[in-house]
Design a protein around this motif. Sequence first.
Motif, PDB file in Angstrom:
ATOM      1  N   ASN A  91     -11.153  -4.688   2.649  1.00 51.97           N
ATOM      2  CA  ASN A  91     -11.290  -3.266   2.336  1.00 51.97           C
ATOM      3  C   ASN A  91      -9.944  -2.559   2.284  1.00 51.97           C
ATOM      4  O   ASN A  91      -9.733  -1.670   1.448  1.00 51.97           O
ATOM      5  CB  ASN A  91     -12.226  -2.584   3.329  1.00 51.97           C
ATOM      6  N   ALA A  92      -9.015  -2.925   3.163  1.00 50.23           N
ATOM      7  CA  ALA A  92      -7.679  -2.310   3.133  1.00 50.23           C
ATOM      8  C   ALA A  92      -6.991  -2.623   1.814  1.00 50.23           C
ATOM      9  O   ALA A  92      -6.359  -1.743   1.209  1.00 50.23           O
ATOM     10  CB  ALA A  92      -6.841  -2.798   4.314  1.00 50.23           C
ATOM     11  N   ALA A  93      -7.107  -3.865   1.356  1.00 47.23           N
ATOM     12  CA  ALA A  93      -6.481  -4.239   0.080  1.00 47.23           C
ATOM     13  C   ALA A  93      -7.100  -3.460  -1.073  1.00 47.23           C
ATOM     14  O   ALA A  93      -6.388  -2.931  -1.947  1.00 47.23           O
ATOM     15  CB  ALA A  93      -6.619  -5.742  -0.142  1.00 47.23           C
ATOM     16  N   LEU A  94      -8.423  -3.359  -1.093  1.00 49.37           N
ATOM     17  CA  LEU A  94      -9.097  -2.612  -2.156  1.00 49.37           C
ATOM     18  C   LEU A  94      -8.722  -1.134  -2.101  1.00 49.37           C
ATOM     19  O   LEU A  94      -8.456  -0.511  -3.131  1.00 49.37           O
ATOM     20  CB  LEU A  94     -10.611  -2.786  -2.051  1.00 49.37           C
ATOM     21  N   MET A 151       2.186  -5.683   4.761  1.00 49.46           N
ATOM     22  CA  MET A 151       2.185  -5.349   6.188  1.00 49.46           C
ATOM     23  C   MET A 151       1.218  -4.212   6.563  1.00 49.46           C
ATOM     24  O   MET A 151       0.504  -4.331   7.556  1.00 49.46           O
ATOM     25  CB  MET A 151       3.602  -5.043   6.671  1.00 49.46           C
ATOM     26  N   PRO A 152       1.139  -3.109   5.796  1.00 47.92           N
ATOM     27  CA  PRO A 152       0.157  -2.071   6.165  1.00 47.92           C
ATOM     28  C   PRO A 152      -1.287  -2.583   6.094  1.00 47.92           C
ATOM     29  O   PRO A 152      -2.137  -2.148   6.873  1.00 47.92           O
ATOM     30  CB  PRO A 152       0.388  -0.950   5.153  1.00 47.92           C
ATOM     31  N   LEU A 153      -1.554  -3.502   5.193  1.00 47.52           N
ATOM     32  CA  LEU A 153      -2.899  -4.060   5.080  1.00 47.52           C
ATOM     33  C   LEU A 153      -3.216  -4.922   6.305  1.00 47.52           C
ATOM     34  O   LEU A 153      -4.329  -4.860   6.850  1.00 47.52           O
ATOM     35  CB  LEU A 153      -3.033  -4.891   3.801  1.00 47.52           C
ATOM     36  N   LEU A 154      -2.242  -5.698   6.747  1.00 45.50           N
ATOM     37  CA  LEU A 154      -2.431  -6.505   7.953  1.00 45.50           C
ATOM     38  C   LEU A 154      -2.583  -5.607   9.179  1.00 45.50           C
ATOM     39  O   LEU A 154      -3.412  -5.884  10.057  1.00 45.50           O
ATOM     40  CB  LEU A 154      -1.268  -7.480   8.141  1.00 45.50           C
ATOM     41  N   ARG A 155      -1.802  -4.528   9.229  1.00 42.20           N
ATOM     42  CA  ARG A 155      -1.928  -3.584  10.350  1.00 42.20           C
ATOM     43  C   ARG A 155      -3.323  -2.972  10.391  1.00 42.20           C
ATOM     44  O   ARG A 155      -3.922  -2.817  11.460  1.00 42.20           O
ATOM     45  CB  ARG A 155      -0.871  -2.470  10.249  1.00 42.20           C
ATOM     46  N   ALA A 156      -3.839  -2.606   9.215  1.00 46.17           N
ATOM     47  CA  ALA A 156      -5.190  -2.031   9.151  1.00 46.17           C
ATOM     48  C   ALA A 156      -6.224  -3.047   9.631  1.00 46.17           C
ATOM     49  O   ALA A 156      -7.129  -2.712  10.400  1.00 46.17           O
ATOM     50  CB  ALA A 156      -5.500  -1.568   7.727  1.00 46.17           C
ATOM     51  N   ALA A 157      -6.091  -4.288   9.197  1.00 48.03           N
ATOM     52  CA  ALA A 157      -7.045  -5.323   9.600  1.00 48.03           C
ATOM     53  C   ALA A 157      -6.972  -5.587  11.100  1.00 48.03           C
ATOM     54  O   ALA A 157      -7.992  -5.844  11.750  1.00 48.03           O
ATOM     55  CB  ALA A 157      -6.780  -6.610   8.823  1.00 48.03           C
ATOM     56  N   GLY A 192     -11.750 -17.006   6.871  1.00 51.84           N
ATOM     57  CA  GLY A 192     -11.790 -16.713   5.450  1.00 51.84           C
ATOM     58  C   GLY A 192     -10.403 -16.670   4.852  1.00 51.84           C
ATOM     59  O   GLY A 192      -9.406 -16.488   5.556  1.00 51.84           O
ATOM     60  N   PHE A 193     -10.357 -16.875   3.540  1.00 52.33           N
ATOM     61  CA  PHE A 193      -9.140 -16.697   2.759  1.00 52.33           C
ATOM     62  C   PHE A 193      -9.315 -15.396   1.978  1.00 52.33           C
ATOM     63  O   PHE A 193     -10.233 -15.288   1.156  1.00 52.33           O
ATOM     64  CB  PHE A 193      -8.929 -17.847   1.775  1.00 52.33           C
ATOM     65  N   ILE A 194      -8.470 -14.411   2.254  1.00 54.15           N
ATOM     66  CA  ILE A 194      -8.547 -13.145   1.536  1.00 54.15           C
ATOM     67  C   ILE A 194      -7.481 -13.169   0.442  1.00 54.15           C
ATOM     68  O   ILE A 194      -6.288 -13.088   0.720  1.00 54.15           O
ATOM     69  CB  ILE A 194      -8.323 -11.938   2.488  1.00 54.15           C
ATOM     70  N   HIS A 195      -7.929 -13.318  -0.789  1.00 56.11           N
ATOM     71  CA  HIS A 195      -7.015 -13.355  -1.935  1.00 56.11           C
ATOM     72  C   HIS A 195      -6.739 -11.916  -2.370  1.00 56.11           C
ATOM     73  O   HIS A 195      -7.671 -11.112  -2.521  1.00 56.11           O
ATOM     74  CB  HIS A 195      -7.633 -14.154  -3.083  1.00 56.11           C
ATOM     75  N   ILE A 196      -5.454 -11.614  -2.579  1.00 57.46           N
ATOM     76  CA  ILE A 196      -5.052 -10.257  -2.929  1.00 57.46           C
ATOM     77  C   ILE A 196      -4.038 -10.329  -4.063  1.00 57.46           C
ATOM     78  O   ILE A 196      -3.034 -11.034  -3.962  1.00 57.46           O
ATOM     79  CB  ILE A 196      -4.410  -9.526  -1.725  1.00 57.46           C
ATOM     80  N   ALA A 197      -4.298  -9.606  -5.137  1.00 54.01           N
ATOM     81  CA  ALA A 197      -3.362  -9.511  -6.266  1.00 54.01           C
ATOM     82  C   ALA A 197      -3.817  -8.333  -7.133  1.00 54.01           C
ATOM     83  O   ALA A 197      -4.562  -7.474  -6.669  1.00 54.01           O
ATOM     84  CB  ALA A 197      -3.309 -10.821  -7.047  1.00 54.01           C
ATOM     85  N   THR A 198      -3.375  -8.326  -8.361  1.00 61.03           N
ATOM     86  CA  THR A 198      -3.707  -7.237  -9.274  1.00 61.03           C
ATOM     87  C   THR A 198      -5.013  -7.555  -9.999  1.00 61.03           C
ATOM     88  O   THR A 198      -5.159  -8.637 -10.570  1.00 61.03           O
ATOM     89  CB  THR A 198      -2.574  -7.033 -10.294  1.00 61.03           C
ATOM     90  N   GLU A 199      -5.936  -6.608  -9.961  1.00 59.66           N
ATOM     91  CA  GLU A 199      -7.193  -6.841 -10.660  1.00 59.66           C
ATOM     92  C   GLU A 199      -6.990  -6.658 -12.155  1.00 59.66           C
ATOM     93  O   GLU A 199      -6.262  -5.776 -12.597  1.00 59.66           O
ATOM     94  CB  GLU A 199      -8.306  -5.924 -10.154  1.00 59.66           C
TER      95      GLU A 199
END
Length: 192
Positions: A127-130, A34-40, A164-171
Motif C-alpha cells: 500500500n505504501a508503494a501504491l 526508504m520511506p516505503l520501508l519505514r511505512a511498512a 512475500g516478494f513485493i515487486h515495485i516499479a513503474t506501472e
Amino acid sequence: MPTPSPETLDFLLTRRSRPAKTLQVPAPDRDALMPLLRAAARTPDHGKLEPWRFIVLEAGAMPRLASAVEACGTALGKSAEDIAKARAQFDQGHLAVAVIEVQKPSEKIPAIEMTYSAGAVCLALLNAALAAGWGANWLSGWPSHDRGFCQEALGLADHERVAGFIHIATETNAPPDRPRPDLTTVTEWVSA
C-alpha cells in the motif's frame, strides 16, 4: 468525534495491485524506497518483537534468483511450466523487497501472531508503494516456500521464511478492478 481522512479512505477503497509482469523501469532507488520501508515497519508487531526483516532485491540480483529458481525446480522435479512461472517474477522483475518472517522466542507472543505481523508488513509495503505512485504487487510462489531455495538463494536461517516478494516499479497500465467480496456473505453482526 474522529477526525476523518477522506483521501486515505478513498485510497484504501480503490487500491488495486498492479500485475508484476506489467511493471517496468524505473524502479525506486534506495532513497525513494526508504520511506516505503519505514511505512511498512510501522505495522503492529505484537509485543515489539519485530518478527520480520527486509531483503531488497535490486535489478542485478534478479538473474541470479531466476537461475536459482530453475536449479531448485529441476532438483525438485517441477514441470517446465511450474519452473517458468516461478522464474518469471525474477526474469521480469526490476526491484522486489522480500519480506522475511523471523520467528523469535517469546513466552507471551504465539508464533502465529508473528506470522500475522509479517503478512501485515507485506500489505503495508504494498500500500505504501501504491500510495507513493509506484506500481506494486505481492507475490510468493513455490520457491518462497522451499527451504532449499530460501536458504541458498536468500541466505535465510532456519527460523526465517519468506512472507512475500513485493515487486515495485513503474506501472505501465492500470488494470481493471476485479470483483470484490459481497460483504453481506462475509460479515456477521453480534450485538448481544
